[in-house]
Structure formats: structure tokens, C-alpha cells
Design a protein around this motif. Structure first.
Motif, PDB file in Angstrom:
ATOM      1  N   THR A 107       0.811  -1.220   0.000  1.00 12.70           N
ATOM      2  CA  THR A 107       0.000   0.000   0.000  1.00 12.70           C
ATOM      3  C   THR A 107       0.848   1.276   0.000  1.00 12.70           C
ATOM      4  O   THR A 107       0.300   2.370  -0.076  1.00 12.70           O
ATOM      5  N   THR A 154       2.033  -0.323  -6.091  1.00 14.33           N
ATOM      6  CA  THR A 154       1.185  -0.130  -4.922  1.00 14.33           C
ATOM      7  C   THR A 154      -0.284  -0.039  -5.300  1.00 14.33           C
ATOM      8  O   THR A 154      -0.634   0.357  -6.417  1.00 14.33           O
ATOM      9  N   GLY A 155      -1.132  -0.429  -4.360  1.00  9.53           N
ATOM     10  CA  GLY A 155      -2.575  -0.344  -4.577  1.00  9.53           C
ATOM     11  C   GLY A 155      -3.107  -1.305  -5.608  1.00  9.53           C
ATOM     12  O   GLY A 155      -4.100  -1.026  -6.275  1.00  9.53           O
ATOM     13  N   GLY A 162      -3.467   2.655  -2.635  1.00  6.08           N
ATOM     14  CA  GLY A 162      -2.022   2.781  -2.521  1.00  6.08           C
ATOM     15  C   GLY A 162      -1.583   4.230  -2.507  1.00  6.08           C
ATOM     16  O   GLY A 162      -2.302   5.132  -2.923  1.00  6.08           O
ATOM     17  N   ARG A 163      -0.365   4.436  -2.015  1.00  5.88           N
ATOM     18  CA  ARG A 163       0.215   5.772  -1.936  1.00  5.88           C
ATOM     19  C   ARG A 163       1.656   5.720  -2.409  1.00  5.88           C
ATOM     20  O   ARG A 163       2.370   4.738  -2.136  1.00  5.88           O
TER      21      ARG A 163
END
Length: 278
Positions: free
Chosen positions: A93, A126-127, A133-134
């Protein structure tokens, strides 16, 4: 000690600048081992996994590291560009990119493209599952267009900006680049070999209208990475206009060049529109 990963050369860490003698000297940038040590101090309970040149030398180590992270045996995966693409972990994430603009300083007309590509690819790690996500990008040049467009996922904007710059300076795709890389263990012979090759190309181009009319730039230079595995590296760079007849003429010359300059102790590598000029 300082060690070059390309040629293996080592020397003691300098206490003063070898040029001016100043003692105001320090490291710039962060290697993966340094980042690992910092993360261990910040997150002592976190399980860290490092993936870089040193940890992936053994056969199969690359897959073992990724499998362990996928099994959630570790909390943080730290690595070089080898972790930037092709990985699909649904539980990731947060992604951080350190010194994201380092590649902008490389002497290569594709440096902005590669920087944009790297940030875009690593952001995609990410995500990928149900959780959002970041991405955090650290940069010394946050105002650079490659960083700005990547941070906004603006591929079209970057494409238009980059294409305009390449058109202005007649870089590919508005021209073709031919790179002739010369490598050998004897530096003086490599340098002389490259200069002889340059003269031969100039003479051939002067005597051929198709070659001469299509030529934009021609020169011989020391490669940005001067030596790899005890072999010195020089290159002849040729930039030519677009056009099928010009390209065919320089293709024919390139074939003649390979036969003309064949030597067992010196390696000649010829590449049309190379992916890297390093």
C-alpha cells in the motif's frame, strides 16, 4: 572503502578532496545498505528485506527474495531499480522512491524518458489489491517536467513535452543515432583505434553523396563509463537524417566498418538507435 561495481577497483575512503584538499567532504545519495540501516532505526520492529546487486548474485536468489516477500515473511522490501516493475503484490500500500531524479543527470538524451518511466513503473507496484495505494517521491529537482508529469500520471503531457524537446535538438525519432562502441584492455590502442575509425568514416562520407548529405554529427568520445571488467570503452557517435536512402547508405557503411576494423583483441559493437549511450 570505495568499490566500483563495474571494474572492481577499490580505494580507501578519502578524508579530503583529492583535487583541492578541502576536508569538507561527504557522501551524496543513499545506497541500499545505508537506507536499510536508517529504516532499521526508524522501524525497529519491521522485518526488512533488501534486493540489490549484492543480495542477488547467487543463482535463484532473485526469486527466493520475491517469494519470501509475497509470503509476507517481511514487511518492507528495499531495492534498486530491479524492484520497479513486473511485481504484483496485492498487500503493498506504500511505495517510496529515493533520489528519483538521479537518472536525469546521465549523459543520455533518453534520461528524462527513463526517469518518467521509472517513477511510473514503481508507482504501479502499490494499490494493486483492494486497499488504496500511496506513492512518495523524493527528488532534488521536483520542478522537472519528468517528475511533474509522472507524479500526475500524465503520459500524454510528458509525451508532448519530450517530443518537442527532441524535435528542437533533432534527436530520435527526428534523426537516427549510430553508436560504435570500442572496448579493449589496452587504453592507448583503444583510443587510437577509435580515432582511426573516425577518420575512415569521415573519408568515406566525404566521397559519397548519400552518406555526406545525411550526416548531422560525427565524433569520437570516451564512454561515460570509461572501463568495465578491465576493458576501456570509447565510442564513435554518428547522427544522421531520417530517410530510407540515407539509412540504407549508412547501413552499408556500417557493414563495411565491421569487416574493416575486425581485431581479436578489440571488440567493436555497432548499434542503430541504441537504448543507452552510457
Amino acid at each position: 572503502a570505495l568499490k566500483c561495481h563495474y571494474c572492481g577497483y577499490q580505494e580507501a575512503y578519502p578524508r579530503a578532496c583529492p583535487q583541492c584538499g578541502s576536508k569538507h567532504i561527504k557522501n551524496f545519495g543513499l545506497g541500499t545498505q545505508k537506507v536499510e540501516a536508517e529504516l532499521q532505526q526508524l522501524f525497529p520492529a519491521a522485518r526488512l528485506l533488501r534486493m540489490d546487486y549484492d543480495t542477488t548474485r547467487r543463482k535463484g536468489s532473485h526469486h527466493r527474495i520475491l517469494d519470501a516477500f509475497e509470503r509476507k515473511e517481511y514487511d518492507i522490501l528495499l531495492g534498486t531499480q530491479m524492484v520497479a516493475k513486473g511485481l504484483d503484490f496485492s498487500n503493498v500500500t506504500l511505495v517510496g522512491v529515493l533520489a528519483a531524479d538521479a537518472s536525469l543527470n546521465l549523459p543520455d538524451y533518453r534520461s528524462s524518458e527513463k526517469t518518467f518511466q521509472l517513477i511510473t513503473q514503481v508507482a504501479g507496484r502499490t494499490g494493486r489489491g483492494n486497499k488504496p495505494g500511496r506513492v512518495i517521491v523524493q527528488s532534488y529537482q521536483p520542478e522537472h517536467y519528468a517528475i511533474q508529469y509522472a507524479s500526475h500520471h500524465d503520459y500524454t503531457g510528458f509525451f508532448k513535452k519530450e517530443l518537442g524537446i527532441r524535435r528542437q535538438f533533432t534527436y530520435p525519432p527526428f534523426s537516427h543515432i549510430i553508436r560504435v562502441l570500442i572496448t579493449g584492455q589496452n587504453e592507448k590502442e583503444v583510443v587510437q583505434y577509435a580515432k582511426n575509425m573516425l577518420k575512415w568514416i569521415k573519408d568515406k562520407a566525404a566521397a559519397d553523396e548519400a552518406l555526406n548529405s545525411g550526416l548531422l554529427d560525427l565524433g569520437v568520445y570516451e564512454a561515460p563509463i570509461q572501463r568495465i571488467n578491465d576493458k576501456y570503452r570509447w565510442q564513435v557517435l554518428i547522427r544522421i537524417h531520417q530517410g530510407i536512402h540515407v539509412k540504407e547508405a549508412w547501413h552499408r557503411l556500417s557493414e563495411s566498418l565491421i569487416h574493416k576494423f575486425y581485431r581479436e583483441d578489440i571488440t567493436v559493437t555497432l548499434d542503430f538507435n541504441p537504448l543507452s549511450l552510457i
